[in-house]
Design an enzyme around this catalytic site. Structure first.
Site, mmCIF file in Angstrom:
data_model
loop_
_atom_site.group_PDB
_atom_site.id
_atom_site.type_symbol
_atom_site.label_atom_id
_atom_site.label_comp_id
_atom_site.label_asym_id
_atom_site.label_seq_id
_atom_site.Cartn_x
_atom_site.Cartn_y
_atom_site.Cartn_z
ATOM 1 N N TYR A 53 15.641 30.313 9.095
ATOM 2 C CA TYR A 53 14.390 30.980 9.462
ATOM 3 C C TYR A 53 14.201 31.002 10.974
ATOM 4 C CZ TYR A 53 12.512 30.763 4.670
ATOM 5 O OH TYR A 53 12.275 30.915 3.331
ATOM 6 N N LYS A 62 0.848 -1.201 0.000
ATOM 7 C CA LYS A 62 0.000 0.000 0.000
ATOM 8 C C LYS A 62 0.881 1.248 0.000
ATOM 9 C CE LYS A 62 -0.388 -0.290 5.055
ATOM 10 N NZ LYS A 62 -1.248 -0.761 6.155
#
Ligand SMILES: *Cc1c(COP(=O)(O)O)cnc(C)c1O
Length: 361
Positions: free
Chosen positions: A255, A45
Protein backbone atom coordinates in the site's frame (compact mmCIF):
# COMPACT_ATOMS: atom_id res chain seq x y z
CA UNK A 1 -23.76 -36.30 5.17
CA UNK A 2 -21.59 -33.44 6.31
CA UNK A 3 -18.05 -33.84 7.45
CA UNK A 4 -17.11 -32.09 10.71
CA UNK A 5 -15.11 -28.97 10.04
CA UNK A 6 -12.37 -28.58 12.63
CA UNK A 7 -9.88 -25.82 13.30
CA UNK A 8 -6.49 -26.56 11.72
CA UNK A 9 -3.94 -28.22 13.97
CA UNK A 10 -0.79 -26.32 14.95
CA UNK A 11 0.98 -27.81 11.99
CA UNK A 12 -1.44 -26.06 9.64
CA UNK A 13 -2.21 -22.84 11.52
CA UNK A 14 -1.53 -19.56 9.72
CA UNK A 15 0.35 -18.03 12.61
CA UNK A 16 1.39 -19.49 15.95
CA UNK A 17 2.09 -17.89 19.31
CA UNK A 18 4.07 -20.16 21.63
CA UNK A 19 4.03 -19.16 25.30
CA UNK A 20 6.60 -20.77 27.59
CA UNK A 21 5.01 -21.06 31.05
CA UNK A 22 8.21 -22.66 32.36
CA UNK A 23 10.16 -19.53 31.42
CA UNK A 24 7.55 -17.30 33.10
CA UNK A 25 7.86 -19.40 36.27
CA UNK A 26 11.67 -19.22 36.08
CA UNK A 27 11.44 -15.44 35.74
CA UNK A 28 9.18 -15.21 38.79
CA UNK A 29 11.60 -17.39 40.79
CA UNK A 30 14.54 -15.17 39.80
CA UNK A 31 12.68 -12.03 40.92
CA UNK A 32 11.42 -13.72 44.12
CA UNK A 33 14.99 -14.70 45.02
CA UNK A 34 16.11 -11.13 44.41
CA UNK A 35 13.54 -9.57 46.72
CA UNK A 36 13.81 -12.19 49.48
CA UNK A 37 13.20 -12.06 52.42
CA UNK A 38 10.42 -9.86 51.01
CA UNK A 39 7.68 -11.60 49.03
CA UNK A 40 7.07 -11.43 45.31
CA UNK A 41 3.57 -10.97 43.88
CA UNK A 42 2.74 -11.24 40.17
CA UNK A 43 0.97 -8.59 38.12
CA UNK A 44 -1.37 -10.39 35.70
CA UNK A 45 -3.44 -7.43 34.49
CA UNK A 46 -4.45 -7.19 30.82
CA UNK A 47 -4.74 -10.98 30.65
CA UNK A 48 -1.18 -11.44 31.94
CA UNK A 49 0.16 -8.86 29.48
CA UNK A 50 -1.57 -10.67 26.65
CA UNK A 51 -0.20 -14.13 27.44
CA UNK A 52 -3.28 -15.62 29.13
CA UNK A 53 -3.95 -15.07 32.84
CA UNK A 54 -5.96 -18.30 33.09
CA UNK A 55 -2.77 -20.23 32.24
CA UNK A 56 -0.11 -17.94 33.74
CA UNK A 57 -1.66 -17.34 37.19
CA UNK A 58 -2.09 -21.05 38.08
CA UNK A 59 1.46 -21.80 36.88
CA UNK A 60 2.83 -19.07 39.17
CA UNK A 61 0.61 -20.18 42.07
CA UNK A 62 1.98 -23.70 41.70
CA UNK A 63 5.49 -22.21 41.97
CA UNK A 64 4.57 -20.49 45.25
CA UNK A 65 3.21 -17.08 44.26
CA UNK A 66 0.44 -16.13 46.70
CA UNK A 67 -0.54 -12.58 45.64
CA UNK A 68 -1.78 -11.41 42.24
CA UNK A 69 -2.51 -7.89 41.04
CA UNK A 70 -4.92 -7.05 38.24
CA UNK A 71 -6.17 -3.67 36.99
CA UNK A 72 -9.90 -4.31 36.69
CA UNK A 73 -12.59 -6.07 38.65
CA UNK A 74 -13.55 -8.39 35.78
CA UNK A 75 -9.91 -9.43 35.45
CA UNK A 76 -9.92 -10.27 39.17
CA UNK A 77 -13.00 -12.45 38.78
CA UNK A 78 -11.35 -14.30 35.90
CA UNK A 79 -8.29 -15.02 38.07
CA UNK A 80 -10.51 -15.99 41.03
CA UNK A 81 -12.19 -18.58 38.78
CA UNK A 82 -8.88 -20.42 38.36
CA UNK A 83 -7.33 -19.64 41.79
CA UNK A 84 -9.84 -20.17 44.61
CA UNK A 85 -7.29 -19.44 47.36
CA UNK A 86 -4.91 -16.73 46.13
CA UNK A 87 -4.92 -13.13 47.29
CA UNK A 88 -6.10 -10.99 44.34
CA UNK A 89 -5.79 -7.20 44.48
CA UNK A 90 -7.48 -4.77 42.10
CA UNK A 91 -5.30 -1.77 41.24
CA UNK A 92 -7.98 0.41 39.64
CA UNK A 93 -9.69 0.79 43.00
CA UNK A 94 -13.10 0.40 44.62
CA UNK A 95 -15.70 1.93 42.33
CA UNK A 96 -19.11 2.82 43.77
CA UNK A 97 -21.49 -0.13 43.81
CA UNK A 98 -18.81 -2.84 43.58
CA UNK A 99 -18.10 -3.59 47.27
CA UNK A 100 -20.46 -6.59 47.24
CA UNK A 101 -18.52 -8.18 44.36
CA UNK A 102 -15.22 -7.62 46.18
CA UNK A 103 -16.62 -9.32 49.28
CA UNK A 104 -18.27 -12.22 47.47
CA UNK A 105 -15.12 -13.02 45.48
CA UNK A 106 -12.81 -12.29 48.47
CA UNK A 107 -10.88 -9.68 46.48
CA UNK A 108 -8.60 -7.05 47.98
CA UNK A 109 -9.36 -3.52 46.82
CA UNK A 110 -6.53 -1.07 46.29
CA UNK A 111 -8.01 2.12 47.76
CA UNK A 112 -6.94 5.17 45.80
CA UNK A 113 -8.70 8.08 47.53
CA UNK A 114 -10.45 9.08 50.75
CA UNK A 115 -13.91 8.30 49.30
CA UNK A 116 -12.85 4.72 48.52
CA UNK A 117 -11.43 4.34 52.04
CA UNK A 118 -14.72 5.56 53.51
CA UNK A 119 -16.66 3.20 51.22
CA UNK A 120 -14.62 0.19 52.40
CA UNK A 121 -14.97 1.30 56.04
CA UNK A 122 -18.75 1.21 55.62
CA UNK A 123 -19.14 -1.78 53.27
CA UNK A 124 -15.98 -3.85 53.63
CA UNK A 125 -17.00 -5.90 56.71
CA UNK A 126 -13.56 -5.33 58.27
CA UNK A 127 -11.85 -7.19 55.43
CA UNK A 128 -8.32 -6.03 54.53
CA UNK A 129 -7.54 -3.52 51.80
CA UNK A 130 -4.39 -1.96 50.32
CA UNK A 131 -3.82 1.80 50.61
CA UNK A 132 -2.21 3.37 47.55
CA UNK A 133 -0.28 6.62 47.96
CA UNK A 134 0.66 8.75 44.94
CA UNK A 135 4.30 9.73 45.49
CA UNK A 136 4.82 11.41 42.13
CA UNK A 137 2.92 9.79 39.27
CA UNK A 138 -0.12 12.07 39.49
CA UNK A 139 -2.14 9.13 38.29
CA UNK A 140 -3.82 6.94 40.92
CA UNK A 141 -3.50 6.89 44.68
CA UNK A 142 -4.05 9.20 47.66
CA UNK A 143 -2.45 12.58 47.09
CA UNK A 144 0.27 13.21 49.70
CA UNK A 145 -1.88 16.03 51.14
CA UNK A 146 -4.65 13.52 52.00
CA UNK A 147 -2.43 10.93 53.70
CA UNK A 148 -2.62 12.62 57.11
CA UNK A 149 -6.44 12.58 56.92
CA UNK A 150 -6.73 8.77 56.79
CA UNK A 151 -6.31 8.14 60.52
CA UNK A 152 -7.72 4.82 61.69
CA UNK A 153 -9.50 3.47 58.60
CA UNK A 154 -11.51 0.90 60.55
CA UNK A 155 -10.31 -2.14 58.59
CA UNK A 156 -6.99 -4.01 58.44
CA UNK A 157 -4.47 -2.40 56.08
CA UNK A 158 -2.98 -5.29 54.14
CA UNK A 159 -0.22 -3.07 52.72
CA UNK A 160 0.64 0.50 51.87
CA UNK A 161 1.79 0.78 48.27
CA UNK A 162 3.10 3.31 45.78
CA UNK A 163 4.33 3.18 42.18
CA UNK A 164 7.53 4.50 40.60
CA UNK A 165 7.37 6.81 37.60
CA UNK A 166 10.91 6.20 36.25
CA UNK A 167 12.03 2.86 37.69
CA UNK A 168 13.94 1.89 34.52
CA UNK A 169 16.04 5.09 34.59
CA UNK A 170 18.81 6.19 36.94
CA UNK A 171 17.15 9.41 38.04
CA UNK A 172 16.96 11.21 41.42
CA UNK A 173 13.17 10.97 41.11
CA UNK A 174 13.31 7.34 42.29
CA UNK A 175 14.86 8.25 45.63
CA UNK A 176 12.60 11.32 45.94
CA UNK A 177 9.56 9.07 45.55
CA UNK A 178 10.98 6.60 48.06
CA UNK A 179 11.43 9.40 50.61
CA UNK A 180 7.83 10.53 50.07
CA UNK A 181 6.73 6.90 50.48
CA UNK A 182 8.57 6.72 53.82
CA UNK A 183 6.93 9.97 54.95
CA UNK A 184 3.48 8.67 53.97
CA UNK A 185 4.01 5.35 55.75
CA UNK A 186 4.89 7.19 58.97
CA UNK A 187 1.40 8.79 58.89
CA UNK A 188 -0.53 5.61 58.04
CA UNK A 189 -1.36 2.52 60.11
CA UNK A 190 1.64 0.22 60.44
CA UNK A 191 1.50 -2.22 57.55
CA UNK A 192 3.74 -4.01 55.13
CA UNK A 193 4.87 -1.97 52.14
CA UNK A 194 4.79 -2.59 48.40
CA UNK A 195 6.79 -0.32 46.11
CA UNK A 196 8.77 -2.02 43.33
CA UNK A 197 7.53 -2.97 39.88
CA UNK A 198 9.83 -5.05 37.63
CA UNK A 199 12.46 -2.36 37.10
CA UNK A 200 12.13 -1.16 40.70
CA UNK A 201 13.39 -4.56 41.87
CA UNK A 202 16.67 -3.80 40.07
CA UNK A 203 17.10 -0.46 41.87
CA UNK A 204 18.34 -2.38 44.92
CA UNK A 205 17.25 -3.63 48.32
CA UNK A 206 15.93 -0.30 49.70
CA UNK A 207 13.23 -0.48 47.01
CA UNK A 208 12.10 -4.04 47.74
CA UNK A 209 10.08 -3.72 50.98
CA UNK A 210 7.78 -6.62 51.91
CA UNK A 211 5.92 -7.19 48.64
CA UNK A 212 7.27 -6.59 45.13
CA UNK A 213 4.86 -6.22 42.18
CA UNK A 214 6.61 -7.25 38.97
CA UNK A 215 4.68 -7.58 35.73
CA UNK A 216 6.55 -7.17 32.49
CA UNK A 217 9.79 -8.89 33.59
CA UNK A 218 7.83 -12.08 34.28
CA UNK A 219 6.97 -12.10 30.59
CA UNK A 220 10.58 -11.67 29.46
CA UNK A 221 10.79 -7.95 28.71
CA UNK A 222 14.09 -6.44 29.85
CA UNK A 223 13.56 -4.60 33.17
CA UNK A 224 17.04 -3.05 32.83
CA UNK A 225 17.01 -1.33 29.40
CA UNK A 226 20.51 -0.64 28.10
CA UNK A 227 21.94 -3.56 30.06
CA UNK A 228 21.78 -7.31 29.32
CA UNK A 229 18.34 -8.80 29.91
CA UNK A 230 18.37 -10.94 33.08
CA UNK A 231 15.02 -12.53 32.17
CA UNK A 232 14.26 -15.55 29.97
CA UNK A 233 12.27 -14.94 26.77
CA UNK A 234 8.74 -16.33 27.09
CA UNK A 235 7.14 -15.95 23.68
CA UNK A 236 7.83 -17.12 20.18
CA UNK A 237 5.71 -15.76 17.35
CA UNK A 238 5.68 -17.57 14.02
CA UNK A 239 3.83 -16.61 10.84
CA UNK A 240 3.42 -18.70 7.73
CA UNK A 241 4.69 -17.72 4.31
CA UNK A 242 1.68 -17.53 1.99
CA UNK A 243 3.35 -16.58 -1.26
CA UNK A 244 6.73 -15.77 -2.77
CA UNK A 245 7.54 -13.68 -5.80
CA UNK A 246 10.49 -12.24 -7.64
CA UNK A 247 9.91 -8.52 -8.10
CA UNK A 248 11.94 -6.44 -10.55
CA UNK A 249 14.04 -3.38 -9.84
CA UNK A 250 11.95 -0.22 -10.19
CA UNK A 251 8.77 -1.82 -8.81
CA UNK A 252 7.25 -1.01 -5.42
CA UNK A 253 5.84 -3.09 -2.56
CA UNK A 254 2.52 -2.75 -0.76
CA UNK A 255 0.00 0.00 0.00
CA UNK A 256 1.10 3.51 -0.81
CA UNK A 257 4.02 2.11 -2.84
CA UNK A 258 6.30 3.24 0.01
CA UNK A 259 9.14 0.84 -0.76
CA UNK A 260 10.87 1.10 -4.13
CA UNK A 261 13.02 -1.83 -5.22
CA UNK A 262 16.56 -0.95 -6.32
CA UNK A 263 17.40 -4.51 -7.37
CA UNK A 264 15.54 -7.71 -8.24
CA UNK A 265 14.06 -8.82 -4.93
CA UNK A 266 12.50 -11.97 -3.57
CA UNK A 267 9.42 -11.00 -1.54
CA UNK A 268 7.76 -13.31 0.98
CA UNK A 269 4.22 -12.43 2.06
CA UNK A 270 3.40 -13.75 5.53
CA UNK A 271 0.11 -14.33 7.35
CA UNK A 272 0.11 -11.64 10.06
CA UNK A 273 -0.54 -7.93 10.12
CA UNK A 274 -1.63 -5.03 12.26
CA UNK A 275 -4.89 -6.81 13.10
CA UNK A 276 -2.64 -9.29 14.90
CA UNK A 277 -0.84 -6.59 16.88
CA UNK A 278 2.09 -6.16 14.52
CA UNK A 279 1.99 -2.40 14.64
CA UNK A 280 1.83 -0.43 11.41
CA UNK A 281 4.83 1.56 12.60
CA UNK A 282 6.90 -1.56 11.74
CA UNK A 283 6.37 -0.68 8.06
CA UNK A 284 9.79 -0.48 6.34
CA UNK A 285 11.42 -0.74 9.81
CA UNK A 286 10.74 -4.12 11.40
CA UNK A 287 12.68 -7.35 11.02
CA UNK A 288 12.01 -11.07 11.13
CA UNK A 289 13.96 -14.32 11.02
CA UNK A 290 13.44 -16.30 7.82
CA UNK A 291 15.25 -19.62 7.60
CA UNK A 292 17.70 -18.38 10.24
CA UNK A 293 18.50 -15.14 8.36
CA UNK A 294 17.44 -11.72 9.66
CA UNK A 295 15.36 -10.06 6.94
CA UNK A 296 13.65 -6.66 6.73
CA UNK A 297 9.97 -5.82 6.48
CA UNK A 298 9.54 -3.96 3.20
CA UNK A 299 6.48 -1.88 2.40
CA UNK A 300 3.62 -1.13 4.75
CA UNK A 301 2.28 -3.60 7.26
CA UNK A 302 -1.28 -4.30 6.17
CA UNK A 303 -4.18 -5.67 8.19
CA UNK A 304 -3.49 -9.36 7.60
CA UNK A 305 -0.20 -9.44 5.73
CA UNK A 306 3.43 -8.39 5.96
CA UNK A 307 5.95 -8.42 3.11
CA UNK A 308 9.58 -9.38 3.76
CA UNK A 309 12.64 -9.03 1.56
CA UNK A 310 13.96 -12.61 1.75
CA UNK A 311 16.52 -12.27 -1.06
CA UNK A 312 19.31 -13.04 1.42
CA UNK A 313 17.57 -16.03 3.02
CA UNK A 314 18.11 -19.68 2.07
CA UNK A 315 15.45 -20.32 -0.63
CA UNK A 316 15.06 -23.92 0.52
CA UNK A 317 14.06 -22.70 4.00
CA UNK A 318 11.63 -20.01 2.84
CA UNK A 319 8.86 -21.50 0.75
CA UNK A 320 5.08 -21.19 0.79
CA UNK A 321 4.06 -22.91 4.03
CA UNK A 322 7.33 -22.26 5.89
CA UNK A 323 7.20 -20.43 9.19
CA UNK A 324 8.99 -17.11 9.74
CA UNK A 325 9.87 -15.99 13.27
CA UNK A 326 8.73 -12.49 14.25
CA UNK A 327 9.52 -12.80 17.96
CA UNK A 328 11.94 -15.27 19.53
CA UNK A 329 15.19 -15.53 21.43
CA UNK A 330 17.29 -13.83 18.72
CA UNK A 331 14.73 -11.24 17.67
CA UNK A 332 13.14 -10.41 21.00
CA UNK A 333 10.01 -8.56 22.10
CA UNK A 334 12.31 -5.65 23.00
CA UNK A 335 13.90 -5.72 19.51
CA UNK A 336 10.51 -5.64 17.80
CA UNK A 337 9.37 -2.88 20.16
CA UNK A 338 12.41 -0.75 19.32
CA UNK A 339 11.75 -1.22 15.59
CA UNK A 340 8.10 -0.21 16.10
CA UNK A 341 9.08 2.82 18.19
CA UNK A 342 7.36 1.51 21.31
CA UNK A 343 8.00 -0.60 24.41
CA UNK A 344 7.75 -4.34 25.00
CA UNK A 345 4.65 -3.79 27.14
CA UNK A 346 2.73 -2.55 24.12
CA UNK A 347 3.93 -5.34 21.84
CA UNK A 348 2.84 -8.04 24.32
CA UNK A 349 -0.52 -6.51 25.21
CA UNK A 350 -1.27 -5.98 21.50
CA UNK A 351 -0.68 -9.61 20.52
CA UNK A 352 -3.73 -10.52 18.49
CA UNK A 353 -6.57 -12.92 18.99
CA UNK A 354 -6.10 -14.77 15.69
CA UNK A 355 -2.92 -16.60 16.63
CA UNK A 356 -3.05 -20.28 17.27
CA UNK A 357 -1.82 -20.19 20.87
CA UNK A 358 0.28 -22.95 22.34
CA UNK A 359 1.32 -22.94 26.01
CA UNK A 360 4.37 -24.99 26.95
CA UNK A 361 5.71 -26.07 30.34
C1 LIG B 1 1.39 -2.43 35.93
C2 LIG B 1 1.79 -2.14 37.34
C3 LIG B 1 2.83 -2.85 37.94
C4 LIG B 1 3.72 -3.81 37.17
O1 LIG B 1 4.64 -3.01 36.44
P1 LIG B 1 5.78 -3.65 35.52
O2 LIG B 1 6.54 -2.45 35.06
O3 LIG B 1 5.08 -4.34 34.40
O4 LIG B 1 6.57 -4.57 36.36
C5 LIG B 1 3.07 -2.65 39.29
N1 LIG B 1 2.33 -1.75 39.99
C6 LIG B 1 1.35 -1.00 39.43
C7 LIG B 1 0.61 -0.01 40.26
C8 LIG B 1 1.05 -1.17 38.08
O5 LIG B 1 0.10 -0.41 37.52
Amino acid sequence: MSRAITFPATADAASILEIDLGAIVDNWRLLAARVAPGLCAAVVKADAYGLGAAKVAPALAAAGCRTFFVAQLDEALAVRAVLPQAEIAVLNGLLAGTSRVFLDARLTPVLNDLAQIERWRRKGQARPAILHVDTGMNRLGLPMADVARVGDPGFPVRAVMSHLACAEDATPMNEAQRQRFEAARALLPAASASFANSSGIFLGAPYHYELARPGVALYGVNPTPGQPNPMRPTVRLLARVLQLREAAAGETVGYGATFGLERPTRIATIAAGYADGLLRSLSNRGRALAGGTTVPIVGRVSMDLITLDVTAADPAAVEPGSLVELIGSTHTVDDLAAEAGTIGYEILTSLGRRYHRVWRG
